[in-house]
Design a protein around this motif. Structure first.
Motif, PDB file in Angstrom:
ATOM      1  N   SER A 131      53.129  54.108 -11.752  1.00 54.43           N
ATOM      2  CA  SER A 131      52.462  55.528 -11.374  1.00 54.43           C
ATOM      3  C   SER A 131      52.974  56.828  -9.845  1.00 54.43           C
ATOM      4  O   SER A 131      53.237  57.751 -10.545  1.00 54.43           O
ATOM      5  CB  SER A 131      51.355  55.003  -9.669  1.00 54.43           C
ATOM      6  OG  SER A 131      50.877  56.319  -9.632  1.00 54.43           O
ATOM      7  N   SER A 186      46.271  61.106 -13.288  1.00 54.86           N
ATOM      8  CA  SER A 186      46.112  60.308 -12.736  1.00 54.86           C
ATOM      9  C   SER A 186      47.189  59.963 -11.301  1.00 54.86           C
ATOM     10  O   SER A 186      46.718  59.844 -10.662  1.00 54.86           O
ATOM     11  CB  SER A 186      46.168  59.305 -13.187  1.00 54.86           C
ATOM     12  OG  SER A 186      44.978  59.187 -14.257  1.00 54.86           O
ATOM     13  N   ALA A 187      48.378  60.131 -11.537  1.00 55.75           N
ATOM     14  CA  ALA A 187      49.104  60.199 -11.184  1.00 55.75           C
ATOM     15  C   ALA A 187      48.977  61.511  -9.670  1.00 55.75           C
ATOM     16  O   ALA A 187      49.866  61.341  -8.866  1.00 55.75           O
ATOM     17  CB  ALA A 187      50.841  59.638 -11.427  1.00 55.75           C
ATOM     18  N   ALA A 235      47.711  59.157 -17.893  1.00 53.62           N
ATOM     19  CA  ALA A 235      48.321  58.882 -17.158  1.00 53.62           C
ATOM     20  C   ALA A 235      49.950  59.596 -15.906  1.00 53.62           C
ATOM     21  O   ALA A 235      49.178  60.066 -14.653  1.00 53.62           O
ATOM     22  CB  ALA A 235      49.762  57.666 -17.401  1.00 53.62           C
ATOM     23  N   TYR A 253      55.432  58.318 -12.962  1.00 50.17           N
ATOM     24  CA  TYR A 253      54.628  59.338 -13.611  1.00 50.17           C
ATOM     25  C   TYR A 253      54.396  60.460 -12.914  1.00 50.17           C
ATOM     26  O   TYR A 253      54.508  61.452 -13.661  1.00 50.17           O
ATOM     27  CB  TYR A 253      53.429  59.089 -14.048  1.00 50.17           C
ATOM     28  CG  TYR A 253      53.439  57.989 -15.317  1.00 50.17           C
ATOM     29  CD1 TYR A 253      53.976  57.823 -16.991  1.00 50.17           C
ATOM     30  CD2 TYR A 253      53.100  56.148 -15.336  1.00 50.17           C
ATOM     31  CE1 TYR A 253      54.439  57.329 -17.350  1.00 50.17           C
ATOM     32  CE2 TYR A 253      53.046  55.407 -16.574  1.00 50.17           C
ATOM     33  CZ  TYR A 253      53.593  56.165 -17.969  1.00 50.17           C
ATOM     34  OH  TYR A 253      53.861  55.459 -18.635  1.00 50.17           O
TER      35      TYR A 253
END
Length: 534
Positions: free
Chosen positions: A195, A253-254, A250, A198
């Motif tokens: 995470s 979301s990060a 991804a 990203y």
């Protein structure tokens, strides 16, 4: 006896125990962070005490300060810095000890032996593991080290315990030392939190996209430069292709802009842009930095991702050079409309009267173009022209001879397609003098912009008295360049008072003229008539 530092004898993933580097801290991947701090403190203490080498007692003193298992164990035995200093008979320490890396000190054989024993114990218990302060403490209990007797009196004996992952425990037998030729594999580095990676890549990608867009918007909407705008757009699209290999969700979301500490850190310079040129510089630098971040951290996920970002970064450097030099020269040559190519044999009344008349009539850029003149005579001619043009505050350019341009302190040099390259001419004349280049095709013109030309000669537009051309680029070439390129350029070749209007209609804002002025009955009048149509 002290041993000098040895070189690290290792492959990319192994270290020979028999060739342990000195100090042990040099092999940082073999030790825990606590052990590394102990080595540093031991060296600092030895330096503070003006010792000749780092000894086992310095290591023990460093472990007393340790806040981990070893330090806790020693504190439970009643050992603290003051009591240890008294029992070992150490000199009084300074009130404070600088824990920055001290000047290089040799490590005594006894201290080296303790480090090797600690590594051996760690490997014997669990291959690929790090040696800790517990392992160091165990090694200092080994006779005949001077620290062994003190620790025995405190209740610690090497034969009575072992070092485990949970600390010190009872043991019936001492561990078997590792053979000298045995190798230790370094532990693989811990993988970063996906995470976090990203999030970093998402931020760098956004900066790169934004920086390229800033560059593209300016060259497109302010300069109307189709060539540079297309290159910016191609870079943006190639960046998008690279980023398409990363999982979009991804990245999103990060993303955590609300908690980004960087959004609350700013400098006054970030909000000051006195000129659009400052914006272009900042945008190009920001884009390059973002691409470098994508390149380096992209390698963690995919080596090809890093390679593609690297290639794009190199393209950006060339684009940055083209954009910034275009902006600089658009301003530097903004007032130049008529460029006189002065050749003695085309001047029936002599080059001197022509030059003076042209300057008085408004010419502010002159090229000395003499193909048949001997070098010494040419240098003297150029020096004379330099004196005259300097008085008129006009630019002086030397044709094909960057060396003479430097000697006579001219403002630049002009080269053709078969003479010096732009890069070679630049090496001679330096970064500040102008380097102009003749171009005969659109591809040559585009390439000259990328190679760092300061201005272009675009032609031949018409047949000329000074040169005969088997093929004419013609007015159509002028039209093509006018549609794409805003780096200053001059239509050249056979331009006269009678046909300059055609070049102007094709988009030429500047022209370079030779015979139309040199051979004119009234050079000043010819200059005035040409300028009137520009």
């Amino acid at each position: 006896m002290c041993r000098a530092a040895r070189p690290l004898h290792a492959t990319c993933d192994t270290i020979q125990v028999a060739m342990l580097p000195v100090p042990p801290l040099a092999c940082s991947q073999a030790w825990t962070a606590g052990a590394q701090r102990a080595f540093l403190r031991a060296a600092c203490m030895a330096h503070a005490l003006q010792a000749d080498a780092v000894e086992p007692v310095h290591l023990l003193w460093a472990l007393v300060w340790d806040e981990g298992h070893a330090g806790t164990r020693l504190a439970g035995l009643g050992l603290n810095p003051d009591s240890l200093q008294r029992q070992l008979g150490l000199p009084l320490l300074p009130a404070t000890i600088d824990e920055s890396p001290p000047p290089s000190l040799p490590w005594a054989d006894a201290a080296l032996s303790a480090a090797v024993a600690a590594l051996s114990m760690a490997f014997e218990q669990q291959p690929h593991s790090e040696a800790s302060t517990d392992h160091l403490l165990w090694s200092l209990c080994q006779p005949p080290l001077p620290t062994a007797e003190l620790l025995r009196q405190c209740g610690l004996e090497a034969s009575a315990w072992k070092v485990g992952q949970a600390g010190i425990a009872a043991e019936d037998t001492a561990p078997v030392p590792l053979p000298p030729d045995q190798t230790l594999r370094l532990r693989e580095p811990a993988t970063a939190n996906p995470s976090d990676m990203y999030r970093l890549l998402d931020a760098a990608a956004n900066r790169a996209r934004e920086g390229l867009r800033v560059l593209e918007d300016y060259v497109r909407f302010v300069w109307n430069d189709q060539h540079l705008a297309r290159l910016c757009k191609e870079c943006r699209h190639d960046l998008a292709s690279i980023l398409a290999e990363l999982p979009t969700m991804a990245l999103l979301s990060a993303r955590n802009t609300l908690d980004d500490v960087g959004t609350r850190v700013a400098t006054a310079a970030e909000y000051q842009r006195s000129h659009p040129f400052d914006v272009l510089i900042a945008a190009s630098k920001r884009t390059g930095e973002a691409l470098r971040s994508l390149e380096e951290f992209g390698k963690v996920l995919n080596s090809q991702l890093g390679q593609r970002c690297e290639q794009l970064r190199y393209r950006l450097y060339t684009l940055e050079k083209a954009i910034l030099r275009t902006g600089y020269n658009r301003e530097r040559l903004a007032e130049q409309r008529l460029y006189l190519l002065l050749t003695e044999e085309l001047c029936p009344r002599g080059a001197g009267p022509v030059l003076h008349a042209a300057l008085e009539a408004g010419v502010r850029m002159v090229q000395i173009r003499e193909k048949r003149m001997a070098d010494r005579e040419l240098v003297e001619r150029c020096r004379w022209a330099r004196r005259v043009t300097r008085q008129a505050e006009a630019l002086l350019i030397i044709n094909d001879r960057p060396d003479i341009a430097v000697v006579v302190e001219a403002d630049g040099v002009h080269v053709g397609q078969s003479e010096f390259t732009i890069a070679d001419a630049r090496k001679i004349v330096g970064p500040d003098r102008l380097v102009g280049v003749s171009t005969h095709t659109l591809e040559q013109a585009r390439q000259a912009v990328l190679e760092g030309a300061d201005y272009l000669g675009v032609g031949p537009t018409f047949q000329s008295q000074t040169k005969h051309f088997n093929e004419l680029a013609g007015v159509e070439f002028v039209r093509q360049v006018a549609a794409e390129i805003t780096l200053p350029w001059f239509a050249i070749g056979g331009i006269t008072v009678e046909n300059v209007g055609q070049a102007r209609s094709a988009g030429a804002e500047r022209v370079a003229v030779s015979a139309a002025i040199c051979a004119a009955e009234d050079p000043a009048l010819a200059v005035s008539e040409l300028l009137a149509q520009l």
